[in-house]
Design an enzyme around this catalytic site. Structure first.
Site, PDB file in Angstrom:
ATOM      1  N   ILE A 296       0.958  -1.262  -0.144  1.00  0.00           N
ATOM      2  CA  ILE A 296      -0.049  -0.045   0.250  1.00  0.00           C
ATOM      3  C   ILE A 296       0.858   1.219   0.100  1.00  0.00           C
ATOM      4  CG2 ILE A 296      -1.470   1.519   1.228  1.00  0.00           C
ATOM      5  CD1 ILE A 296      -3.045  -1.454   2.602  1.00  0.00           C
ATOM      6  N   GLU A 298       1.487   4.779   1.268  1.00  0.00           N
ATOM      7  CA  GLU A 298       1.280   4.896   1.809  1.00  0.00           C
ATOM      8  C   GLU A 298       1.125   6.992   1.864  1.00  0.00           C
ATOM      9  OE1 GLU A 298       3.154   2.796   2.631  1.00  0.00           O
ATOM     10  OE2 GLU A 298       2.644   1.048   4.562  1.00  0.00           O
ATOM     11  N   ASP A 340     -17.121  29.733 -25.660  1.00  0.00           N
ATOM     12  CA  ASP A 340     -17.938  31.275 -25.612  1.00  0.00           C
ATOM     13  C   ASP A 340     -17.187  31.668 -26.473  1.00  0.00           C
ATOM     14  OD1 ASP A 340     -20.081  32.745 -25.906  1.00  0.00           O
ATOM     15  OD2 ASP A 340     -19.336  33.799 -24.426  1.00  0.00           O
ATOM     16  N   ASN A 721       9.482   2.387   3.304  1.00  0.00           N
ATOM     17  CA  ASN A 721       8.129   2.994   2.751  1.00  0.00           C
ATOM     18  C   ASN A 721       7.660   4.723   3.052  1.00  0.00           C
ATOM     19  OD1 ASN A 721       7.626   0.427   1.320  1.00  0.00           O
ATOM     20  ND2 ASN A 721       5.890   0.164   2.637  1.00  0.00           N
TER      21      ASN A 721
END
Length: 963
Positions: A296, A298, A340, A721
């Site tokens: 994962i 983090e 526009d 990590n």
């Protein structure tokens, strides 16, 4: 619109229970206030800051991270039999800190954007002059009720929806509502036929439109949310907010990573449990959960938020306010920009561009340089004296065409106010829609001189003479024919032609009706709302970036096509579709042609929504730009709504995702560039984080299966990590932008975050895994037999370290100590190798050109060096290295193993070396040895590009000839 409201005054008085002469009574006003409420536009619900904060916390990726934080606390408790130390909470604290940082960043950005938008509010016109109780009085516009009689004059905004009952030369600028650039002539006469096209409701004044000239009295027929602008505001507030493409992709990515981590946890635990000692199940569970958490990313939530936040700060300096962080990335993925015309592609300011003078068509700039003779003097007097507009400083009151005339005269040296003071007006014949002319009589140096302006066909019928080359002579039929032909040519280019004449016989006239006869033709001007110079370049940049630009306007098709040709948007009438044709097409028919139409003309607000919806159904990421109330529904419907900050209405700003503070179309392209770079930086961070995480998990899994014990501890993985990986990934979003990305065509339709990352992930996972496993075995070479016997407390043991790790009778704690050398070198490899190759993960457009523009990311280099320094500190600090990270103690290094750490650093360099070699081979093969199919495709593309260049040159040459 109710037919009775468009019809005669008696029916109007009866239906609204009012008196047009005397107005409402106080009692009637109070009763109607109770019935209809205040005359205010509905406001969108303002979400309080704490709900914004809580909403960010329930985003999928943050929920997964919070779940990981909980697991990081529960796992040690299980493995330690209920006993837990304070150090076990460090991992959870770090993860939760990242979650809070991300939530705070997004909340702060949302609130800042809201404040910026509030500061840009411009349409706040709170006063209205009304007749009540047979008296004229000024009140707050919010106090108006149906039946009120309102007095209108030039320079004022319309305070509610009004049915005009008296008017004098009344023109109203309805560009904010209908998109039509020129003011609309209004009348008090009843309409014979009803119509649904707002621009054709000639006796209705719409709320928040602007009076450019004339005076009028109107009766309020609708207030607040019942007005046209109110209906639009209400529909915007009722729209549900859609998630951006980045949010959808990140949510999908989160589910994918969560599922992968769950499967890995089960796989790793099962493998370790059946290949090792069954008594060590708690340790295996801890390893499995730690590795699952290791997959994962983090830091990804923080990386995304910080990268987007940095970009939003950059974009503020480039005149772009981002209301929502993820909108930056969405803008980068846009492949259709619906814009526009008025005020966005054009200047929203009528300008004199061409002159019909001396029976020739001249450029206005060239005529301004000519010698000021009697002819020019009379012509300039006609421009400023036969004119009711006023300019003073930043205040500009009057019809845009008249303002254009005084602007042009001022360039040559005639100030309209000074001129009118010197040459006073003594008589006039106001403009009339039937005569299509206006005449004023001014005292010029003691001679009463009449100046007339009007439609050239009408004016020529009243002219008996013409001035050419400063010489007065009789006008011939041939002269008139030539002048009308010139006028038609200018009209085909969407220029509005206005002619001028004069005569000196005012004092001799017996009847004022003869004032506009026997005139001397002076010349004519061709005016247009010109394109912004920057818009031409911006459209070209958009085309180069593979983005289609579609003009959507309330103007007529001829005017729209002329502007489109100048912008290189469209070149034939087949690329233009009017609202009549659009209404005849059903949804299936529209879907078949929607991507071939470049200009939509004379459209209503509901048409704009339908166009945007059709483009989205075709899989396009669509942006809508605009400034008016009529743009608001489509701004809300588009994937990314872009409102103008200066001329934009509050409703448009409320409906948009992005606000341009300089109203410049070129700024949108800058936003696209920033958005593409943001997306690229996020993808680089994802490739880096996922690649490194999967390489670590794969190498740990392989070594765990071989050795029946994990080569790394949970703290090693979390250090990687949360410290090393986070520092580098965050720095990836801080580098300079890659300009080559604006040469890549956006990918149409849905595409994953991983699209285009396959080769990059393959390189990272393959080389990092090999380096990690190699580093482990390199470290274990330093495990001596004597050290092994000391750890096992068995002087008779003759097995190898590998046999000891595979031995189920040996305690897990001893196996962990045996692996100290391998763990140390593997720790160096997994934490330092990413620092070396992080700078080589390029996703730039290297395929587009043989020339490589190297972009140095200084923050990333500094982050990489910082991470390496932190790793060195972690390896050599006594107590921290062995007690927390379970690495080799400093005291174990000696003359026989001193090169353990240098050797590990050398192995950490292998991935970056092999990546560069592989990239070089791929690059050289792609550019210098293309396969036959791609070589033929390159040749075909070069021929097409050459044809396009030739066609553009041909059009430019033709345009010069016509001029």
């Amino acid at each position: 619109m109710d037919e009775n409201l468009l019809s005669s005054e008696p029916e109007l008085e009866k239906q609204l229970e009012t008196n047009i002469k005397q107005g409402l009574t106080t009692e009637q006003v109070e009763l109607k206030k109770t019935q209809y409420g205040l005359n205010e536009l509905p406001q969108g619900k303002m979400t309080p800051w704490y709900l914004i904060f809580l909403k960010t916390l329930i985003e999928p990726i943050l929920l997964v991270l919070m779940g990981a934080a909980v697991i990081s606390i529960v796992a040690p408790i299980i493995s330690n039999g209920g006993h837990v130390e304070a150090s076990e909470f460090i991992d959870a604290a770090v993860i939760l800190s990242i979650v809070l940082i991300d939530a705070v960043l997004e909340t702060v950005q949302t609130i800042k954007a809201r404040k910026s938008m509030d500061a840009l509010k411009s349409l706040s016109k709170p006063k209205a002059v009304v007749i009540r109780n047979d008296m004229q009085q000024e009140i707050d516009a919010s106090e108006l009720v149906p039946g009120d009689i309102v007095v209108l004059e030039a320079g004022k905004y319309i305070p509610a929806e009004l049915r005009i009952v008296e008017s004098n030369d009344l023109t109203i600028d309805e560009a904010n509502l209908t998109g039509e650039s020129l003011p609309v002539e209004k009348t008090h006469l009843p309409m014979k036929e009803t119509t649904t096209i707002l621009a054709e409701m000639k006796n209705i004044a719409f709320m928040s439109t602007f009076i450019t000239s004339g005076r009028a009295i109107g009766v309020v027929i609708k207030t607040g949310e019942n007005t046209e602008i109110g209906k639009i505001a209400k529909s915007i507030n009722e729209n549900e907010e859609e998630s951006t493409p980045l949010e959808r992709k990140l949510n999908s990515f989160t589910y994918w990573v969560s599922g992968l981590s769950f499967v890995l946890a089960i796989l790793i635990f099962t493998t370790l449990f059946f290949s090792g000692s069954k008594d060590a199940w708690a340790n295996y569970l801890m390893v499995a959960i730690t590795l699952a958490i290791g997959v994962i990313p983090e830091c990804l939530a923080a990386v995304v938020s910080i990268t987007l936040s940095i970009s939003t700060k950059k974009m503020v300096k480039q005149n772009v306010i981002i209301k929502k962080l993820q909108a930056v990335e969405t803008l980068g993925n846009v492949n259709f920009i619906c814009t526009d015309k008025t005020g966005t592609l054009t200047q929203n300011k009528m300008t004199v561009k061409k002159m019909i003078m001396d029976n020739k068509i001249l450029e206005s700039k060239e005529y301004a340089k000519e010698k000021n003779d009697n002819h020019m003097d009379l012509f300039l007097k006609a421009l400023v004296l036969c004119n009711d507009s006023v300019t003073e400083g930043n205040e500009r009151i009057g019809d845009p065409t008249e303002l254009a005339l005084v602007d042009y005269a001022e360039i040559i040296g005639y100030d309209e106010q000074d001129s009118r003071d010197v040459w006073t007006r003594i008589d006039e014949m106001p403009f009339d829609s039937e005569r299509k002319m206006m005449t004023t009589v001014n005292n010029v140096n003691g001679v009463n001189t009449a100046f007339t302006k009007g439609a050239i066909d009408q004016l020529l019928q009243r002219c008996s003479k013409i001035m050419i080359d400063n010489v007065l002579r009789d006008i011939t039929d041939e002269d008139k024919k030539v002048l009308l032909e010139m006028s038609n040519n200018l009209s085909k280019d969407a220029l509005r032609v206005l002619a001028f004449a004069y005569h000196l016989n005012y004092d001799k006239l017996e009847d004022k009706d003869d004032l506009e006869h026997d005139l001397v033709f002076l010349g004519a001007v061709g005016m247009i709302d010109p394109v912004r110079e920057t818009a031409v370049n911006a459209v070209q940049l958009a085309h180069d970036a593979g983005i289609e630009v579609v003009m959507i306007t309330g103007d007529h098709a001829v005017t729209a096509l002329a502007i489109a040709k100048e912008l290189d948007l469209a070149h034939s009438e087949y690329e233009v579709m009017s609202s009549d044709t659009l209404n005849q097409l059903d949804d299936k028919q529209l879907l078949r042609v929607i991507e071939q139409i470049k200009v939509f003309a004379r459209v209503n607000p509901e048409h704009k929504v339908r166009i945007v919806d059709a483009l989205k159904q075709k899989g396009n990421i669509t942006s809508m730009t605009g400034d008016g109330v009529n743009d608001a529904p489509s701004l809300s419907k588009a994937d990314i709504g872009v409102a103008m900050g200066i001329t934009g209405t509050d409703v448009a700003k409320q409906a948009s995702d992005i606000i341009l503070t300089d109203d410049n179309f070129e700024t949108i392209i800058k936003g696209v560039n920033e958005g593409r770079n943001v997306y690229q930086k996020i993808k680089r961070a994802i490739a880096f984080v996922i690649g490194v995480n999967l390489a670590n998990v794969l190498s740990i899994f392989i070594l765990s299966v071989i050795n029946s014990v994990s080569p790394l501890e949970a703290t090693n993985i979390l250090w990687m990590n949360l410290i090393v990986e986070s520092i580098i990934a965050l720095a990836m979003g801080m580098g300079a932008n890659d300009p080559s990305l604006m040469k890549i065509k956006p990918i149409k339709g849905k595409n994953s975050l991983f699209k285009g990352l396959g080769f990059t992930l393959f390189k990272i996972i393959l080389f990092t895994t090999i380096a990690s496993i190699g580093a482990y075995y390199f470290g274990m070479m330093f495990m001596t037999q004597e050290e092994l016997r000391v750890i096992l407390r068995n002087q008779e043991y003759n097995g190898t370290w590998h046999q000891a790790l595979r031995d189920s009778s040996i305690h897990v704690e001893d196996k962990i100590e045996i692996g100290d050398y391998g763990r140390t070198t593997m720790f160096v490899a997994i934490t330092c190798a990413p620092c070396f190759y992080a700078n080589t993960i390029k996703l730039s457009n290297w395929k587009a050109d043989k020339k490589l523009d190297l972009i140095v990311n200084k923050p990333l280099w500094l982050a990489s060096m910082l991470a390496i320094c932190l790793n060195l500190i972690a390896i050599f600090i006594p107590g921290f290295n062995d007690k927390i990270l379970n690495l080799t103690e400093v005291t174990k290094y000696n003359s026989t193993n001193w090169y353990l750490i240098p050797g590990a650093f050398a192995i950490a360099l292998f991935p970056v070396i092999f990546m560069l070699i592989l990239d070089g081979v791929v690059y050289a093969t792609y550019h210098y040895k293309p396969d036959p199919w791609r070589r033929n495709r390159i040749l075909a593309q070069e021929l097409v590009e050459l044809d396009i260049i030739k066609e553009k040159q041909k059009r430019k040459s033709k345009k010069k000839v016509n001029q």
